[in-house]
Motif scaffolding. Structure first.
Motif, PDB file in Angstrom:
ATOM      1  N   THR A 236       0.838  -1.391  -0.026  1.00 47.66           N
ATOM      2  CA  THR A 236       0.044  -0.036   0.152  1.00 47.66           C
ATOM      3  C   THR A 236       0.882   1.188   0.045  1.00 47.66           C
ATOM      4  N   ARG A 237       2.200   1.114   0.013  1.00 48.97           N
ATOM      5  CA  ARG A 237       2.884   2.249  -0.145  1.00 48.97           C
ATOM      6  C   ARG A 237       3.341   2.666  -1.432  1.00 48.97           C
ATOM      7  N   ASN A 238       3.171   3.876  -1.958  1.00 48.00           N
ATOM      8  CA  ASN A 238       3.387   4.512  -3.010  1.00 48.00           C
ATOM      9  C   ASN A 238       4.952   5.043  -3.069  1.00 48.00           C
ATOM     10  N   VAL A 239       5.587   4.359  -3.684  1.00 48.81           N
ATOM     11  CA  VAL A 239       7.136   4.702  -3.432  1.00 48.81           C
ATOM     12  C   VAL A 239       7.607   5.857  -4.253  1.00 48.81           C
ATOM     13  N   SER A 240       6.829   5.961  -5.592  1.00 49.51           N
ATOM     14  CA  SER A 240       7.367   7.337  -6.337  1.00 49.51           C
ATOM     15  C   SER A 240       6.715   8.388  -5.813  1.00 49.51           C
ATOM     16  N   ALA A 241       5.505   8.427  -4.984  1.00 49.37           N
ATOM     17  CA  ALA A 241       5.336   9.675  -4.338  1.00 49.37           C
ATOM     18  C   ALA A 241       6.120  10.052  -3.176  1.00 49.37           C
ATOM     19  N   GLN A 242       6.945   9.349  -2.698  1.00 53.57           N
ATOM     20  CA  GLN A 242       7.923   9.822  -1.467  1.00 53.57           C
ATOM     21  C   GLN A 242       8.806  10.577  -2.220  1.00 53.57           C
ATOM     22  N   ASN A 243       9.259  10.618  -3.454  1.00 51.82           N
ATOM     23  CA  ASN A 243      10.304  11.370  -3.999  1.00 51.82           C
ATOM     24  C   ASN A 243       9.815  12.550  -4.451  1.00 51.82           C
ATOM     25  N   LEU A 244      10.480  13.746  -4.292  1.00 45.82           N
ATOM     26  CA  LEU A 244       9.928  14.939  -4.744  1.00 45.82           C
ATOM     27  C   LEU A 244       9.966  15.013  -6.323  1.00 45.82           C
ATOM     28  N   GLN A 245       9.150  15.415  -6.873  1.00 42.05           N
ATOM     29  CA  GLN A 245       9.240  15.321  -8.435  1.00 42.05           C
ATOM     30  C   GLN A 245       9.324  16.720  -8.929  1.00 42.05           C
ATOM     31  N   ALA A 246       9.798  16.931 -10.175  1.00 38.58           N
ATOM     32  CA  ALA A 246      10.264  18.374 -10.766  1.00 38.58           C
ATOM     33  C   ALA A 246       8.802  18.992 -11.033  1.00 38.58           C
ATOM     34  N   ARG A 247       7.810  18.305 -11.494  1.00 38.22           N
ATOM     35  CA  ARG A 247       6.471  18.965 -11.625  1.00 38.22           C
ATOM     36  C   ARG A 247       5.709  19.368 -10.534  1.00 38.22           C
ATOM     37  N   ASN A 248       6.241  19.006  -9.193  1.00 38.09           N
ATOM     38  CA  ASN A 248       5.654  19.418  -8.012  1.00 38.09           C
ATOM     39  C   ASN A 248       6.207  20.579  -7.340  1.00 38.09           C
ATOM     40  N   MET A 249       7.555  20.886  -7.860  1.00 39.89           N
ATOM     41  CA  MET A 249       8.277  22.115  -7.240  1.00 39.89           C
ATOM     42  C   MET A 249       7.674  23.252  -7.839  1.00 39.89           C
ATOM     43  N   LEU A 250       7.741  24.240  -6.787  1.00 41.20           N
ATOM     44  CA  LEU A 250       7.706  25.681  -7.396  1.00 41.20           C
ATOM     45  C   LEU A 250       8.708  26.249  -8.074  1.00 41.20           C
ATOM     46  N   THR A 251       8.726  27.154  -9.107  1.00 43.98           N
ATOM     47  CA  THR A 251       9.620  27.809  -9.977  1.00 43.98           C
ATOM     48  C   THR A 251      10.860  28.173  -9.352  1.00 43.98           C
ATOM     49  N   PRO A 252      10.826  28.876  -8.042  1.00 43.61           N
ATOM     50  CA  PRO A 252      11.998  29.463  -7.520  1.00 43.61           C
ATOM     51  C   PRO A 252      12.633  28.188  -7.068  1.00 43.61           C
ATOM     52  N   GLN A 253      12.092  27.059  -6.634  1.00 48.01           N
ATOM     53  CA  GLN A 253      12.929  25.850  -5.934  1.00 48.01           C
ATOM     54  C   GLN A 253      13.723  25.520  -7.322  1.00 48.01           C
ATOM     55  N   LEU A 254      13.346  25.749  -8.455  1.00 53.54           N
ATOM     56  CA  LEU A 254      13.890  25.159  -9.591  1.00 53.54           C
ATOM     57  C   LEU A 254      15.233  26.036 -10.000  1.00 53.54           C
ATOM     58  N   PHE A 255      15.505  26.856  -9.298  1.00 51.20           N
ATOM     59  CA  PHE A 255      16.630  27.712  -9.619  1.00 51.20           C
ATOM     60  C   PHE A 255      17.640  27.371  -9.190  1.00 51.20           C
ATOM     61  N   THR A 256      17.588  26.415  -8.189  1.00 47.05           N
ATOM     62  CA  THR A 256      18.825  25.418  -7.728  1.00 47.05           C
ATOM     63  C   THR A 256      19.372  24.516  -9.165  1.00 47.05           C
ATOM     64  N   ALA A 257      20.857  24.422  -8.704  1.00 48.47           N
ATOM     65  CA  ALA A 257      21.522  23.566  -9.877  1.00 48.47           C
ATOM     66  C   ALA A 257      20.980  22.221 -10.113  1.00 48.47           C
ATOM     67  N   TRP A 258      20.651  21.818 -11.280  1.00 51.28           N
ATOM     68  CA  TRP A 258      19.879  20.908 -11.684  1.00 51.28           C
ATOM     69  C   TRP A 258      20.536  19.528 -11.316  1.00 51.28           C
ATOM     70  N   ASP A 259      21.552  19.467 -11.166  1.00 53.53           N
ATOM     71  CA  ASP A 259      22.537  18.341 -10.975  1.00 53.53           C
ATOM     72  C   ASP A 259      22.496  18.161  -9.488  1.00 53.53           C
ATOM     73  N   VAL A 260      22.114  18.878  -8.739  1.00 56.08           N
ATOM     74  CA  VAL A 260      21.853  18.759  -7.439  1.00 56.08           C
ATOM     75  C   VAL A 260      20.551  18.475  -7.104  1.00 56.08           C
ATOM     76  N   LEU A 261      19.758  18.964  -7.619  1.00 53.99           N
ATOM     77  CA  LEU A 261      18.224  18.491  -7.767  1.00 53.99           C
ATOM     78  C   LEU A 261      18.299  16.949  -8.037  1.00 53.99           C
ATOM     79  N   ALA A 262      18.919  16.492  -9.289  1.00 49.19           N
ATOM     80  CA  ALA A 262      18.703  15.247  -9.772  1.00 49.19           C
ATOM     81  C   ALA A 262      19.189  14.245  -8.977  1.00 49.19           C
ATOM     82  N   ALA A 263      20.414  14.455  -8.031  1.00 48.80           N
ATOM     83  CA  ALA A 263      21.052  13.654  -6.984  1.00 48.80           C
ATOM     84  C   ALA A 263      19.963  13.350  -6.014  1.00 48.80           C
ATOM     85  N   GLN A 264      19.182  14.458  -5.661  1.00 53.45           N
ATOM     86  CA  GLN A 264      18.527  14.345  -4.492  1.00 53.45           C
ATOM     87  C   GLN A 264      17.195  13.761  -4.754  1.00 53.45           C
TER      88      GLN A 264
END
Length: 378
Positions: A236-264
């Motif tokens: 009953t656990r949705n594993v994919s929902a535990q990770n923060l997806q790119a589409r769920n992030m506000l635009t100011p949060q996407l100003f972070t280096a994309w390599d760092v966000l991809a690793a997280q």
């Protein structure tokens, strides 16, 4: 802004609101039927259905905005052409670039609407929707307490309960676990109980039988048990929902280096690049959609046979540009350095609109009459 501009702009906004309302209602009905069937079949209430519907509206409105802007531009231009309003304005010396000013302002207004949706409302709605889906997926009671039906909490698990009492006791339970390729296990029990402890959900089975079949040795082992606990949290656990997806992030949060966000988040840098720049390119496409609808009909001019040909051409151009925009998403996700290509459809549409207005604005040279041949003296 002159009175003519305000008049045209008011007509565009009025028709834009009408077409947006109609299109949102049509698309919402199609999605609501599927969503209602899925949620109600999983044992959810009508309030959950209304909540999921409300959270899905920003995405639906974002999809509809360019279509509504295009439809409003085409309808208003056609009506003004049929009522000779465009003819009067052109007779007073108003050029196509001047005529396009209220249409451009209308496109900018739609651009700001789409920007607010893409940068803030849509990510917040998707984030809340992911959290609610994770909560529902972890609620084993809502997914398993359906008597007399074979349920599939996951692709390799089948669950069945013949009867569910008012106290929550499950009678005559059947559970098939095929998650391990080397063996399959079938549990049957006279009674079962669901126990929830924070994030752990356990199924307690009483007076049952466990049958384990090994696919390698083709041997069946059985065991009777008085009580047996089975952890179904993984089901009953949705594993994919535990990770923060790119589409769920506000635009100011996407100003972070994309390599760092991809690793997280275990995603690719191209996913963040495509999401970030698409939030700017999609609102700009609303301006292009409005201008293409206006300029294509302006080139066609007035015709007693209608403007169906010009409308079809404008719609075809819109489909080609939008199709190119959708095609470019995958290459950007694969290679983040290709993000400038996301703006190419908008640039092509803008250049196409300017070219059509320039074509209408250039003076028409009258054709020279052929001079009759002079007779030569004998």
């Amino acid at each position: 802004m002159s009175k003519i501009d305000r008049y045209v702009l008011s007509q565009l906004l009025l028709l834009f609101g009408f077409f947006s309302l109609v299109l949102v209602a049509v698309f919402w009905i199609n999605q609501a039927v599927i969503l209602f069937d899925r949620l109600i079949s999983d044992g959810q209430s009508a309030l959950v259905f209304l909540e999921f519907t409300a959270l899905g509206l920003p995405k639906l409105i974002t999809t509809v905005l360019p279509i509504s802007a295009f439809a409003a531009s085409v309808y208003v231009t056609n009506r003004m052409n049929n009522e000779s309003e465009l003819t009067v304005m052109q007779a007073t010396g108003t050029g196509p670039f001047r005529l396009a000013r209220p249409v451009f302002v209308f496109g900018v207004i739609v651009f700001f609407m789409a920007s607010v949706l893409n940068h803030f409302l849509l990510p917040l709605a998707l984030q809340q929707l992911s959290e609610r889906e994770a909560e529902i997926s972890q609620n084993a009671t809502s997914r398993l307490l359906t008597e007399g039906a074979f349920l599939h909490p996951s692709p390799a698990v089948t669950f069945y309960a013949r009867e569910i009492t008012e106290d929550g006791v499950l009678r005559d339970v059947f559970l098939s676990d095929r998650r391990t390729p080397e063996e399959g296990v079938i549990y049957t029990a006279a009674e079962s109980y669901l126990i929830r402890n924070q994030d752990i959900t356990t199924l307690i089975m009483v007076d049952g039988l466990a049958q384990r079949l090994s696919t390698r040795t083709n041997r069946l082992a059985t065991a009777n048990f008085h009580d047996f606990s089975f952890d179904i949290s993984a089901l009953t656990r949705n594993v994919s929902a535990q990770n923060l997806q790119a589409r769920n992030m506000l635009t100011p949060q996407l100003f972070t280096a994309w390599d760092v966000l991809a690793a997280q988040t275990n995603q690719r840098p191209g996913d963040f690049a495509e999401e970030f720049h698409a939030r700017f390119a999609e609102p700009l496409f609303c301006i292009v959609a409005a201008m293409i609808g206006f300029t294509t009909l302006l080139v066609g001019g007035y015709s007693r046979f209608g403007v169906w040909r010009e409308v079809a051409i404008a719609f075809g151009l819109l489909l080609l540009i939008d199709g190119a925009r959708s095609t470019l998403q995958k290459p950007v996700r694969d290679d983040a350095s290709l993000w400038p290509t996301l703006y190419l459809p908008v640039l092509v549409g803008a250049l196409l609109s300017i070219a059509m207005m320039w074509y209408v604005a250039r003076p028409k040279r009258p054709r020279r009459k052929r001079q009759p041949a002079q007779e030569q003296p004998a």
